[in-house]
Write a protein that holds these residues in place. Sequence first.
Motif, PDB file in Angstrom:
ATOM      1  N   GLN A  79      -2.848 -11.368  11.439  1.00  0.00           N
ATOM      2  CA  GLN A  79      -3.110 -10.825  12.770  1.00  0.00           C
ATOM      3  C   GLN A  79      -1.950  -9.930  13.193  1.00  0.00           C
ATOM      4  O   GLN A  79      -0.883  -9.962  12.583  1.00  0.00           O
ATOM      5  N   VAL A  80      -2.186  -9.122  14.225  1.00  0.00           N
ATOM      6  CA  VAL A  80      -1.118  -8.235  14.695  1.00  0.00           C
ATOM      7  C   VAL A  80      -0.672  -8.666  16.075  1.00  0.00           C
ATOM      8  O   VAL A  80      -1.229  -9.570  16.667  1.00  0.00           O
ATOM      9  N   GLY A  81       0.338  -7.988  16.595  1.00  0.00           N
ATOM     10  CA  GLY A  81       0.836  -8.337  17.922  1.00  0.00           C
ATOM     11  C   GLY A  81       2.319  -8.088  17.993  1.00  0.00           C
ATOM     12  O   GLY A  81       2.751  -7.032  18.403  1.00  0.00           O
ATOM     13  N   THR A  82       3.101  -9.034  17.527  1.00  0.00           N
ATOM     14  CA  THR A  82       4.549  -8.847  17.561  1.00  0.00           C
ATOM     15  C   THR A  82       4.964  -7.915  16.426  1.00  0.00           C
ATOM     16  O   THR A  82       4.180  -7.616  15.524  1.00  0.00           O
ATOM     17  N   LEU A  83       6.203  -7.466  16.486  1.00  0.00           N
ATOM     18  CA  LEU A  83       6.732  -6.594  15.428  1.00  0.00           C
ATOM     19  C   LEU A  83       6.599  -7.259  14.064  1.00  0.00           C
ATOM     20  O   LEU A  83       6.186  -6.628  13.098  1.00  0.00           O
ATOM     21  N   THR A  86       2.873  -7.616  12.979  1.00  0.00           N
ATOM     22  CA  THR A  86       2.322  -6.310  12.642  1.00  0.00           C
ATOM     23  C   THR A  86       2.870  -5.837  11.306  1.00  0.00           C
ATOM     24  O   THR A  86       2.153  -5.270  10.484  1.00  0.00           O
ATOM     25  N   SER A  89       1.185  -7.742   8.481  1.00  0.00           N
ATOM     26  CA  SER A  89      -0.178  -7.240   8.300  1.00  0.00           C
ATOM     27  C   SER A  89      -0.166  -5.882   7.611  1.00  0.00           C
ATOM     28  O   SER A  89      -0.957  -5.598   6.713  1.00  0.00           O
TER      29      SER A  89
END
Lengths: 361, 541
Positions: A79-83, A86, A89
Amino acid sequence: MTDNTIDQPEDRVPKRVIGTPPPSEAILKEEPAHKPEALLGVKLQDPESARKAERVVALLFAIAFLAGVGFIASYVIFQVGTLEKTSASNFALGGTLTLALLALAAGITTWVRRIMPKYSMIQERHPMASDSETRESVKETFLAGANESGFVKYKLLRRTLLLAAAPLGLAPIVLLRDLGPLPGTKLRHTVWGEPTKNGKPRRLITEGTGQPIRAADFNSPGGILSVVPEGHEHDLNALAKATLILLKFRPEELKSGTNLNWTHDGIVAYSKICTHVGCPAALYEQTTHHILCPCHQSTFDAADGAKVVFGPAARPLPQLPIGIDEEGYLVAKADFNVPVGPSFWERGDAEKEAREKAEKA
Amino acid sequence: MDTPPKAIAGVSTFVDDRLGAGSFLKRNLRKMFPDHWSFLLGEIALYSFVILLLTGTFLTFWFRPTMGEVMYNGAYEPLKGVMMSEAYASALNISFDVRGGLLIRQIHHWAALLFIAGMVVHMLRVFFTGAYRKPRELNWLIGILLLSLALFEGLTGYSLPDDLLSGAGLRITQGVILSIPLIGTYIQFFLFGGEYPGEDIISRFFTLHILLIPGILLALITAHMILMWVQKHTQMPGKGRTERNVVGAPFYPAFMAKAGAYFLFTFGVLALLGTFAQINPIWLFGPYTPADISAGSQPDWYMGFLEGSLRLMPAWEINLFGTSGGTIPLSVLIPALLPLGLIMTGLALYPFLEQWVTGDRREHHIVDRPRNNPHRTSIGISAMTFYGVLWLLGANDEISANFHIGLYETTIFGRVAVFLGPAIAYFVTYRICLGLQRKDAEIVSHGVESGVIKRMPNGEYIEVHTPPADDILAHMRGKKEIPVIESAADREGIPPKGARSLIGRLRAKMSKAYGTDRVPLEEGHGEEHVAVGAGEHKEGH
């Protein structure tokens, strides 16, 4: 490809004498219906090595398959979101995609190079020009058509047609008129010259913190402060012209280029917008008092009216007349007396104009 | 396989019944494509363009090309609560809230760099081998148009994310537009919808970037391909290759498969770069404001030469009408327009100038080796040096910081080098070309060193030379003379008609310099061409 031979391999076996049977036993057996016939310039690969190559290709295609599956799996897993997330991913998706693409590419290349024949076939070229007969016929057709249409004969038709086309051709350009307002004198003024809501002089505001600047507190010789106009702290159009740099000098440091009437207690305000192409002239060298624009390295002498020391800028950074209000905060006393930022056609020698005006007054 | 599978046969029949595609396929399935590594360069650009279309479409699904202020509330912590344009916020969202978004954005940016790089090296190949000559001048012009448009496409795309770095590029663009005499301010106000930066430029650039320019690019690329297809590809000189044939691999199946693999390689390498080589980390720059800039701002590589020429220019500015206007900021106008104009115009005119100088109106399908047309090669290298100096100086602050050279010294060096460099490059290239030609002439007339030392009856030692391999020899013998226009005076001392005027005399002089073969290949050594292993070796010196 280095083996660009177009010659066929020489026959090692002597040619058969006419009328005698061929040397091999093939005379009775039927030839396979589609024995790969060697076309001119097609050199078939050795079947043995082609078989080996097939295994390599299959391996590469299998890798591509697995990597492709891995790509889809990564999309679900990561999943993505934080540095960090991301980044993980990105590596998973990019890594599997890269592997899939490169393995597939390598497989096809191996297939072409080691299984397909080596080609060196010949194709004839023909001159691009058509033959004179064709040209002549086209010419005649054209003339016939032109005459039949009457375009040549009927002058009024021809001229009114051209007349009719002219305004329609201009229409698209006319339609673009509302793309923007006319410049007028907008480039000559900044918000520093406009009255504020409460009618008081406009304060200088520290960029970022949004705080007004008390003259007595601004005491940092050697540093520069980026300043925006009160009431327009986030107005990009205003900032593109009105942003300032604020510096403080000891009285003996200031030279004749700086207008002392426009300073307050050694505090000088210059336009931050470079007079070359408008980048913010944001770098300051304390020892030399040089202001440097990081885009094209125009250099200005802050102690001497920000006159140009080096680089492509042709004019000094304009100086803003500043003073203090009753509470001791720095304010603009007037607008710049010349247009700020990059030069433009209508600008003229505004510096000279300002000087002449000042002398008259 | 004896008969095509039903599925293919059925569809083919259906299409042929309606379109008569059979005769097209009959002619074209086995179209020949000559092989040479340098013929692959243009394909890089082509495939990059396809990848740009694919990745760009993906990006538009989330990108919002508006400059309205919003408060950022996405996944990237450090910018939470910061006011920014919707364009920048959505670009951040693509990077942090869309799975694969960052990857695709980085592939898109890398593909843009590779697209233009591919076009440039492809153009250099075509230039240096003279592949632009008749009948391919039109395709050459289309290529120049493509390159110019691609620069604008890059510029508009670079400005879209609306971060601090992209805004700096936009500000410079605005300054350059303002500098245009007479109409500069008007163009600026129309383009930006008022004063800089206004609220329109991102949405306008967006339309240009995703619709207008790519549409034109696509149309021109299609035309470029069709012309290449119709005129057939050029080939290198070599054995069995003439001006009347094409020797190579057929489109079906070999070239088709190779092209497919090559597309995948290009995509694979771009995916590799997009994954592991971070590009344009917009979240580090912050939202755009005209009040700020980060030091060491660098444009994408293809804009570097414009940046360099802006940096090199001395501070010239004139006011035609004194205090009442007519300002011409030469320090902006000249560097922004002159190098680009010079290079693009020069490129566009070159095929026609060369034809005028050589008087050569023949069709050319076998390309030149660069050494065999030394003046053309020198002109090309000279122009590359001019471009290269400007490009290098576009990073003079980095050079100054990394190599501890004074910043102003690099600028002053550049001001000299931009004139001196091309001249030196011309001379050096010319000498190198002649040297390489001499080497070829020696191999053709004396063969190659065999490594065998032979003792002569008189005690002298010599190295035995053997004739070069057939294909190499044929490659070298592919050198063709460059025509020179007729200019010699006739018996009564009257020069021919075209060579009487001043321009005519100049043309004749240039033609002679351009076309004269200073190192002709020696011919007539028949005995050198015996096959290796035939026993009799030519004994060289």
